[in-house]
Every structure is written in structure tokens, then in C-alpha cells.
Design a protein around this motif. Structure first.
Motif, PDB file in Angstrom:
ATOM      1  N   GLY A 183       0.811  -1.202  -0.145  1.00 26.59           N
ATOM      2  CA  GLY A 183      -0.052   0.133  -0.032  1.00 26.59           C
ATOM      3  C   GLY A 183       0.851   1.326   0.042  1.00 26.59           C
ATOM      4  O   GLY A 183       2.160   1.351   0.402  1.00 26.59           O
ATOM      5  N   ARG A 184       0.119   2.442  -0.403  1.00 26.89           N
ATOM      6  CA  ARG A 184       1.058   3.600  -0.587  1.00 26.89           C
ATOM      7  C   ARG A 184       1.638   3.952   0.758  1.00 26.89           C
ATOM      8  O   ARG A 184       2.903   4.733   0.670  1.00 26.89           O
ATOM      9  CB  ARG A 184       0.041   4.696  -0.980  1.00 26.89           C
ATOM     10  N   GLU A 247     -10.963   0.211  11.417  1.00 24.82           N
ATOM     11  CA  GLU A 247      -9.759  -0.529  10.603  1.00 24.82           C
ATOM     12  C   GLU A 247      -8.531   0.172  10.914  1.00 24.82           C
ATOM     13  O   GLU A 247      -8.572   1.225  11.568  1.00 24.82           O
ATOM     14  CB  GLU A 247     -10.268  -0.212   9.154  1.00 24.82           C
ATOM     15  N   LEU A 248      -7.796  -0.845  10.812  1.00 25.62           N
ATOM     16  CA  LEU A 248      -6.416  -0.225  11.194  1.00 25.62           C
ATOM     17  C   LEU A 248      -5.220  -0.013   9.965  1.00 25.62           C
ATOM     18  O   LEU A 248      -5.319  -0.699   8.870  1.00 25.62           O
ATOM     19  CB  LEU A 248      -5.634  -1.284  11.823  1.00 25.62           C
ATOM     20  N   ASN A 249      -4.583   1.169  10.139  1.00 24.81           N
ATOM     21  CA  ASN A 249      -3.452   1.649   8.995  1.00 24.81           C
ATOM     22  C   ASN A 249      -4.105   1.447   7.691  1.00 24.81           C
ATOM     23  O   ASN A 249      -3.652   0.469   6.964  1.00 24.81           O
ATOM     24  CB  ASN A 249      -2.323   0.939   9.325  1.00 24.81           C
ATOM     25  N   VAL A 250      -4.923   2.467   7.142  1.00 21.98           N
ATOM     26  CA  VAL A 250      -5.598   2.396   6.081  1.00 21.98           C
ATOM     27  C   VAL A 250      -5.022   3.536   5.208  1.00 21.98           C
ATOM     28  O   VAL A 250      -5.111   4.670   5.997  1.00 21.98           O
ATOM     29  CB  VAL A 250      -7.000   2.261   6.450  1.00 21.98           C
ATOM     30  N   LEU A 260      -4.529  10.840   0.585  1.00 22.26           N
ATOM     31  CA  LEU A 260      -4.567  11.768   1.604  1.00 22.26           C
ATOM     32  C   LEU A 260      -3.593  11.425   2.548  1.00 22.26           C
ATOM     33  O   LEU A 260      -2.886  12.374   3.453  1.00 22.26           O
ATOM     34  CB  LEU A 260      -6.041  11.854   2.238  1.00 22.26           C
ATOM     35  N   GLY A 261      -3.509  10.116   2.799  1.00 21.22           N
ATOM     36  CA  GLY A 261      -2.448   9.772   3.910  1.00 21.22           C
ATOM     37  C   GLY A 261      -2.908   8.398   4.359  1.00 21.22           C
ATOM     38  O   GLY A 261      -3.808   7.681   4.312  1.00 21.22           O
ATOM     39  N   CYS A 262      -1.955   7.664   5.206  1.00 22.61           N
ATOM     40  CA  CYS A 262      -2.119   6.360   5.752  1.00 22.61           C
ATOM     41  C   CYS A 262      -2.507   6.680   7.035  1.00 22.61           C
ATOM     42  O   CYS A 262      -1.816   7.329   8.072  1.00 22.61           O
ATOM     43  CB  CYS A 262      -0.988   5.574   5.574  1.00 22.61           C
TER      44      CYS A 262
END
Length: 326
Positions: A183-184, A247-250, A260-262
């Protein structure tokens, strides 16, 4: 004064066994030389100041480094049937532990941190000053070598720590079972997890454990996407406070597909983001300010969790509950 004779190369590292050195012809007088010290019975190491790791700001990391360093010093004296376990093994696996304090309430420093060494089956019990000895059944542990040290496996290490507080056991389980997804905003994608929840359960069910009930409660809270013990604590506080699980670390994107960000935790339907803010400095602080600004501009409610707020769990639950209600 005559300088000490040079030692063989194999005895010039972190520490070495007196017994092995004698077998290689090193004299007793040489082993008593002022350029050597005895950090443990039967071990010699280069003389010098005790490591402090004062250049590391985080006291948890200082203690972890100290445990691993002490394990490396003692390792040459490990009996063939002995292995590092419990808190020492957790530190070798880079797992998060609660701070250890001395009897007079100081943060435990290098020499205060005793090593945990276990023996399986009928192997002689480990005895030495500075050690905590344990005995276990061979069927209740797994032994491997990690970074050159003989140590319990990640799952066996976790199952040995039932005496710790619940949230700390969960944090160690999260660390052992973290899946490094792509993931980004995700570091080192594809890296293999140290363990799985199924492995933890297998070791927990292998026999009678200290703190078995607490370990079982913790296992139900272990997740594969938690990135830090502080995130674990925030999540556990929210769940025990009656809130739904986030949800975690999305990785989040806006409606035009721009990143936008994690984020640490998110309730997508309510458009609520929860971010733990640790010790931020310089460029990291500026980057987080900009990231949270982007999220708010895109219509997300952001609840920032600081260390003082984490010590007020009722207030943390109230703020997140209010955000979900909004």
C-alpha cells in the motif's frame, strides 16, 4: 608495566567463555588482566564503561537494546540446552515491552535488567547472578536462532508472557503477527510476519501457562495490522469502552483519487480518523500537520490522541464516541 598479551581473534568480541578460553590455552592470569571485566560468572568482556544507550530518546528502546546487548555478552556461556526466553526473547524479537523499574522506582538501566534463560526437560537449571532461570517442558516451547542468538520462537515467547498486563500482551501479539501488506503508506511490503494468530493459539494450548486466562483474552484482541504498541493501546481502550472496532492503518484517498495519507485507525462510514501522535520533531511534525490538514479538508473528522490523553481512557472513549455521533 608489561601490556597484556593479545587474545586470539575469537575472544575479541562482545564477550567470551572463560572455559572455552582456557581450552584454547589462555592463561588464568591473562583472564584476570585489567583490560577484561567479568559481567557474568564465567564470562569475560573488554573492560570499559557500562553501555547506557543514552543517545536513544525512547526509554523502551533503551531497555530493549540493553537486554539484547547483555544477551550477546552472556551467549557464549549458554549451556547447549539453554536458551533466551520471556522478556529477553521479546527484546531479541524487537517486541514492545512495558518499562521495567527498579525497587526504588528508577527506570531500570543496563545492569538492572536481568536475563531470562530457560532450560527444557531435564537440562540443568540455569544459575548465575543477573539471570532469571526458568524450566519448561520441551513440548511447551519452540527454540530457534535469531540474529545469532538461541531463543524461543515468536509464538513461544508470546505464550511465556502471561504475567504481563493484558494490553501489553496484546501489543506483543500484534508485533509478532503483523502482516506487512502492500500500500502507498505501508513500509517494507511483503516482509514475512514473525508469527500468526494460529501459531500463538497452538503454543497457548500446548500446556498449562502462567496467566492462561489473560493470554486467551489477549489472543482475541490480537490483530495483523497494528503498527505500534500505542496504537494497540488506543484500539483496546476503544473496544473495552464499548465502541466498535476501527480499521487499522488504512490508505485514504479523496473523491478524485488523490492520496490523503495512511491513517492509524478509521471508521469509514462515520468518516472518523483516529491518529496517535507520539514524540514528533522537525520534518515529521510538519508532515503530520499537513497530512491531518488534508484529511480535514476532505471532510474527515480527526481525533488526535496524545500521550496525556492515552492516560485518560474515559476521556478518549468520550471524544471518539462524540465524533462517531457527529
Amino acid at each position: 608495566m608489561t601490556p597484556p598479551e593479545n587474545l586470539p581473534d575469537e575472544f575479541c568480541g562482545t564477550g567470551f567463555s572463560v572455559h572455552i578460553a582456557r581450552l584454547h590455552g589462555v592463561s588464568r592470569n591473562r583472564l584476570r588482566s585489567v583490560d577484561l571485566q567479568a559481567p557474568f560468572f564465567g564470562i569475560r568482556a573488554p573492560a570499559g564503561p557500562v553501555p547506557t544507550f543514552d543517545d536513544i530518546a525512547d526509554p523502551h528502546e533503551r531497555q530493549r537494546r540493553a537486554r539484547v546487548h547483555r544477551a550477546r555478552v552472556y551467549a557464549p556461556r549458554l549451556h547447549t540446552g539453554h536458551f533466551f526466553s520471556h522478556q529477553t526473547a521479546a527484546s531479541i524479537w524487537d517486541a514492545p515491552l512495558p518499562l521495567e523499574f527498579t525497587d526504588d522506582d528508577r527506570i531500570a538501566a543496563y545492569s538492572d535488567l536481568r536475563l531470562h534463560v530457560s532450560a527444557a526437560g531435564h537440562t540443568p537449571f540455569p544459575h548465575a547472578s543477573g539471570l532469571v532461570g526458568h524450566r519448561t517442558l520441551a513440548s511447551m516451547t519452540e527454540i530457534t536462532v535469531h540474529d545469532g542468538l538461541r531463543v524461543t520462537s515468536p509464538a513461544a515467547t508470546w505464550a511465556s508472557l502471561g504475567g504481563l498486563p493484558l494490553f501489553d500482551i496484546v501489543a506483543i501479539g500484534d508485533h509478532m503477527c503483523r502482516v506487512w501488506r502492500r500500500g502507498r503508506g505501508r513500509p517494507t511490503p511483503g516482509r514475512a510476519p514473525l508469527s500468526t494468530r494460529a501459531d500463538l493459539r497452538t503454543m497457548l494450548d500446548a500446556g498449562r501457562r502462567r496467566g492462561a486466562a489473560r493470554l486467551r483474552d489477549a489472543l482475541e484482541l490480537v490483530r495483523e495490522d497494528s503498527w505500534s504498541p500505542r496504537e494497540t493501546r488506543v484500539r483496546c481502550i476503544l473496544l473495552t469502552g464499548g465502541l466498535p472496532e476501527p480499521e487499522l492503518n488504512v490508505d485514504l484517498y479523496d473523491e478524485r483519487g488523490r492520496f490523503l495519507g495512511c491513517v492509524d485507525m478509521v471508521y469509514r462510514d462515520a468518516r472518523v480518523v483516529i491518529e496517535y501522535l507520539g514524540m514528533l520533531h522537525g520534518a515529521q511534525w510538519a508532515a503530520d500537520v499537513e497530512r491531518l490538514a488534508r484529511l480535514r479538508a476532505a471532510g474527515w473528522i480527526v481525533v488526535e490522541v496524545t500521550s496525556p490523553l492515552l492516560r485518560r481512557p474515559e476521556e478518549l472513549v468520550r471524544r471518539v464516541s462524540a465524533a462517531l455521533g457527529a
